[in-house]
Design a protein around this motif. Structure first.
Motif, PDB file in Angstrom:
ATOM      1  N   ASN A  31       0.799  -1.205   0.003  1.00 52.22           N
ATOM      2  CA  ASN A  31       0.110   0.135  -0.048  1.00 52.22           C
ATOM      3  C   ASN A  31       0.835   1.296   0.010  1.00 52.22           C
ATOM      4  O   ASN A  31       1.712   1.448   1.074  1.00 52.22           O
ATOM      5  N   VAL A  32       0.831   1.899  -1.056  1.00 54.25           N
ATOM      6  CA  VAL A  32       1.573   3.225  -1.327  1.00 54.25           C
ATOM      7  C   VAL A  32       0.988   4.314  -1.266  1.00 54.25           C
ATOM      8  O   VAL A  32      -0.094   4.552  -1.954  1.00 54.25           O
ATOM      9  N   VAL A  33       1.467   5.373  -0.508  1.00 52.44           N
ATOM     10  CA  VAL A  33       0.955   6.806  -0.654  1.00 52.44           C
ATOM     11  C   VAL A  33       1.992   7.654  -1.232  1.00 52.44           C
ATOM     12  O   VAL A  33       3.159   7.563  -0.796  1.00 52.44           O
ATOM     13  N   VAL A  34       1.566   8.626  -2.243  1.00 51.19           N
ATOM     14  CA  VAL A  34       2.733   9.348  -2.791  1.00 51.19           C
ATOM     15  C   VAL A  34       2.198  10.681  -2.397  1.00 51.19           C
ATOM     16  O   VAL A  34       1.108  11.224  -2.657  1.00 51.19           O
ATOM     17  N   ARG A  35       2.974  11.703  -1.893  1.00 50.69           N
ATOM     18  CA  ARG A  35       2.879  13.064  -1.654  1.00 50.69           C
ATOM     19  C   ARG A  35       3.970  13.961  -2.338  1.00 50.69           C
ATOM     20  O   ARG A  35       4.992  13.918  -1.911  1.00 50.69           O
ATOM     21  N   SER A  36       3.513  14.750  -3.322  1.00 47.29           N
ATOM     22  CA  SER A  36       4.337  15.393  -4.026  1.00 47.29           C
ATOM     23  C   SER A  36       3.935  17.107  -3.706  1.00 47.29           C
ATOM     24  O   SER A  36       2.834  17.682  -4.114  1.00 47.29           O
ATOM     25  N   HIS A  37       4.870  17.689  -3.079  1.00 47.06           N
ATOM     26  CA  HIS A  37       4.760  19.111  -2.774  1.00 47.06           C
ATOM     27  C   HIS A  37       4.972  20.280  -3.562  1.00 47.06           C
ATOM     28  O   HIS A  37       6.147  19.779  -4.435  1.00 47.06           O
ATOM     29  N   PRO A  38       4.219  21.044  -3.719  1.00 45.75           N
ATOM     30  CA  PRO A  38       3.276  21.333  -2.968  1.00 45.75           C
ATOM     31  C   PRO A  38       2.112  20.676  -3.585  1.00 45.75           C
ATOM     32  O   PRO A  38       1.833  20.601  -4.769  1.00 45.75           O
ATOM     33  N   CYS A  39       1.216  20.206  -2.480  1.00 42.77           N
ATOM     34  CA  CYS A  39      -0.112  19.448  -3.038  1.00 42.77           C
ATOM     35  C   CYS A  39      -1.390  20.315  -3.156  1.00 42.77           C
ATOM     36  O   CYS A  39      -1.334  21.564  -2.623  1.00 42.77           O
ATOM     37  N   ASP A  40      -2.167  19.755  -4.052  1.00 40.10           N
ATOM     38  CA  ASP A  40      -3.362  20.559  -4.513  1.00 40.10           C
ATOM     39  C   ASP A  40      -4.274  20.188  -3.598  1.00 40.10           C
ATOM     40  O   ASP A  40      -5.829  20.945  -3.806  1.00 40.10           O
ATOM     41  N   ASP A  41      -4.351  19.245  -2.569  1.00 39.69           N
ATOM     42  CA  ASP A  41      -5.488  18.799  -1.777  1.00 39.69           C
ATOM     43  C   ASP A  41      -5.681  19.651  -0.477  1.00 39.69           C
ATOM     44  O   ASP A  41      -6.557  19.301   0.421  1.00 39.69           O
ATOM     45  N   ASN A  42      -4.897  20.645  -0.141  1.00 38.83           N
ATOM     46  CA  ASN A  42      -4.957  21.371   1.182  1.00 38.83           C
ATOM     47  C   ASN A  42      -4.690  22.919   0.735  1.00 38.83           C
ATOM     48  O   ASN A  42      -3.968  23.243  -0.066  1.00 38.83           O
ATOM     49  N   LYS A  43      -5.127  23.656   1.626  1.00 37.15           N
ATOM     50  CA  LYS A  43      -5.028  25.112   1.450  1.00 37.15           C
ATOM     51  C   LYS A  43      -3.344  25.517   1.258  1.00 37.15           C
ATOM     52  O   LYS A  43      -3.145  26.499   0.875  1.00 37.15           O
ATOM     53  N   TYR A  44      -2.704  24.879   2.185  1.00 39.97           N
ATOM     54  CA  TYR A  44      -1.343  25.317   2.257  1.00 39.97           C
ATOM     55  C   TYR A  44      -0.630  25.011   0.926  1.00 39.97           C
ATOM     56  O   TYR A  44       0.222  25.787   0.468  1.00 39.97           O
ATOM     57  N   GLY A  45      -0.700  23.873   0.246  1.00 43.19           N
ATOM     58  CA  GLY A  45      -0.275  23.486  -0.657  1.00 43.19           C
ATOM     59  C   GLY A  45      -0.834  24.420  -2.140  1.00 43.19           C
ATOM     60  O   GLY A  45       0.183  24.945  -3.009  1.00 43.19           O
ATOM     61  N   ARG A  46      -1.948  24.853  -2.261  1.00 38.26           N
ATOM     62  CA  ARG A  46      -2.592  25.598  -3.132  1.00 38.26           C
ATOM     63  C   ARG A  46      -2.008  27.099  -2.959  1.00 38.26           C
ATOM     64  O   ARG A  46      -1.399  27.648  -3.814  1.00 38.26           O
ATOM     65  N   LYS A  47      -1.889  27.552  -1.714  1.00 31.94           N
ATOM     66  CA  LYS A  47      -1.308  28.785  -1.348  1.00 31.94           C
ATOM     67  C   LYS A  47       0.165  28.909  -1.789  1.00 31.94           C
ATOM     68  O   LYS A  47       0.816  29.966  -2.413  1.00 31.94           O
ATOM     69  N   SER A  48       0.905  27.700  -1.626  1.00 32.72           N
ATOM     70  CA  SER A  48       2.426  27.767  -2.048  1.00 32.72           C
ATOM     71  C   SER A  48       2.620  27.764  -3.456  1.00 32.72           C
ATOM     72  O   SER A  48       3.210  28.765  -4.028  1.00 32.72           O
ATOM     73  N   ARG A  49       1.696  26.998  -3.990  1.00 35.65           N
ATOM     74  CA  ARG A  49       1.719  27.052  -5.677  1.00 35.65           C
ATOM     75  C   ARG A  49       1.442  28.434  -6.322  1.00 35.65           C
ATOM     76  O   ARG A  49       1.981  29.072  -7.156  1.00 35.65           O
ATOM     77  N   GLN A  50       0.377  28.940  -5.489  1.00 33.06           N
ATOM     78  CA  GLN A  50      -0.110  30.328  -6.086  1.00 33.06           C
ATOM     79  C   GLN A  50       1.323  31.156  -6.121  1.00 33.06           C
ATOM     80  O   GLN A  50       1.359  32.030  -6.957  1.00 33.06           O
ATOM     81  N   ALA A  51       1.622  31.459  -4.750  1.00 30.87           N
ATOM     82  CA  ALA A  51       2.924  32.389  -4.790  1.00 30.87           C
ATOM     83  C   ALA A  51       4.190  32.000  -5.627  1.00 30.87           C
ATOM     84  O   ALA A  51       4.897  33.023  -6.032  1.00 30.87           O
ATOM     85  N   LEU A  52       4.462  30.542  -5.877  1.00 26.52           N
ATOM     86  CA  LEU A  52       5.308  30.418  -6.719  1.00 26.52           C
ATOM     87  C   LEU A  52       5.312  30.624  -7.971  1.00 26.52           C
ATOM     88  O   LEU A  52       6.241  31.178  -8.941  1.00 26.52           O
ATOM     89  N   GLN A  53       3.989  31.027  -8.601  1.00 22.99           N
ATOM     90  CA  GLN A  53       3.717  31.563  -9.852  1.00 22.99           C
ATOM     91  C   GLN A  53       3.687  33.028  -9.989  1.00 22.99           C
ATOM     92  O   GLN A  53       3.404  33.785 -11.010  1.00 22.99           O
ATOM     93  N   LYS A  54       4.095  33.801  -9.060  1.00 20.01           N
ATOM     94  CA  LYS A  54       4.283  35.150  -8.938  1.00 20.01           C
ATOM     95  C   LYS A  54       5.783  35.509  -8.557  1.00 20.01           C
ATOM     96  O   LYS A  54       6.667  34.628  -8.556  1.00 20.01           O
TER      97      LYS A  54
END
Length: 189
Positions: A31-54
């Motif tokens: 049973n394998v779980v993969v987490r590729s950060h920043p993740c899109d399944d939570n607000k922290y990951g989405r906010k990180s990705r938004q900031a990275l694109q600025k």
């Protein structure tokens, strides 16, 4: 639980390698779980990705802080789940290399003390020019650190932190990189 981390510059092949590694373990019935950060399944990951694109220092700081919160969230949520056999993180504690020099060393030591580490942490060391070539071939929006100057600086910064990592030449073929990663994972079992 086996804890594996694959890190490196953008374009180093992290996502390719985590997908191959996840497939390898799933084929073994794990049973394998993969987490590729920043993740899109939570607000922290989405906010990180938004900031990275600025651009700009404020977005640089936001991206790093939210990235850290995203990774910590993943650790808290998945590292104590007994149903998981293999937990694979792409991008983890080496995000500290994006912080200013004095702060990044202190932060790295603190993070290594607080968060899990293992003998199966891999850094894919790719030449900045190759990294940029790979990034340019993707059909994705360019992030703030995806330019030759940042890639060169961050590769140099990474050398301060990868002394206890398995450093793999990321300029090699996908198959050769995967072979080295799997061999080290088997060795550490």
């Amino acid at each position: 639980m086996k804890f594996i981390v694959i890190d490196g510059l953008d374009g180093s092949g992290k996502d390719t390698q985590i997908n191959l590694l996840a497939k390898y373990y799933r084929n073994k019935g794990k049973n394998v779980v993969v987490r590729s950060h920043p993740c899109d399944d939570n607000k922290y990951g989405r906010k990180s990705r938004q900031a990275l694109q600025k651009t700009g220092k404020i977005n640089h700081i936001k991206a790093t802080i939210y990235f850290g919160m995203d990774a910590i969230r993943s650790v808290r949520k998945y590292s104590h789940d007994d149903s998981i056999d293999v937990l694979i993180f792409s991008r983890y504690i080496l995000a500290v290399m994006y912080l200013p020099s004095v702060v990044n060393t202190i932060t790295y030591k603190l993070v290594c003390f607080l968060l899990p580490t293992s003998d199966t942490m891999f850094f894919l060391d790719v030449d900045p020019e190759e990294s940029l070539r790979r990034i340019s071939s993707r059909d994705e929006e360019i992030e703030m650190f995806e330019n030759i100057e940042s890639l060169t600086k961050n590769r140099e910064n990474s050398k301060k932190f990868t002394y206890n990592w398995n450093v793999i030449d990321g300029n090699q073929s996908i198959e050769e990189i995967n072979r080295q990663i799997i061999n080290k994972c088997i060795e550490c079992d």
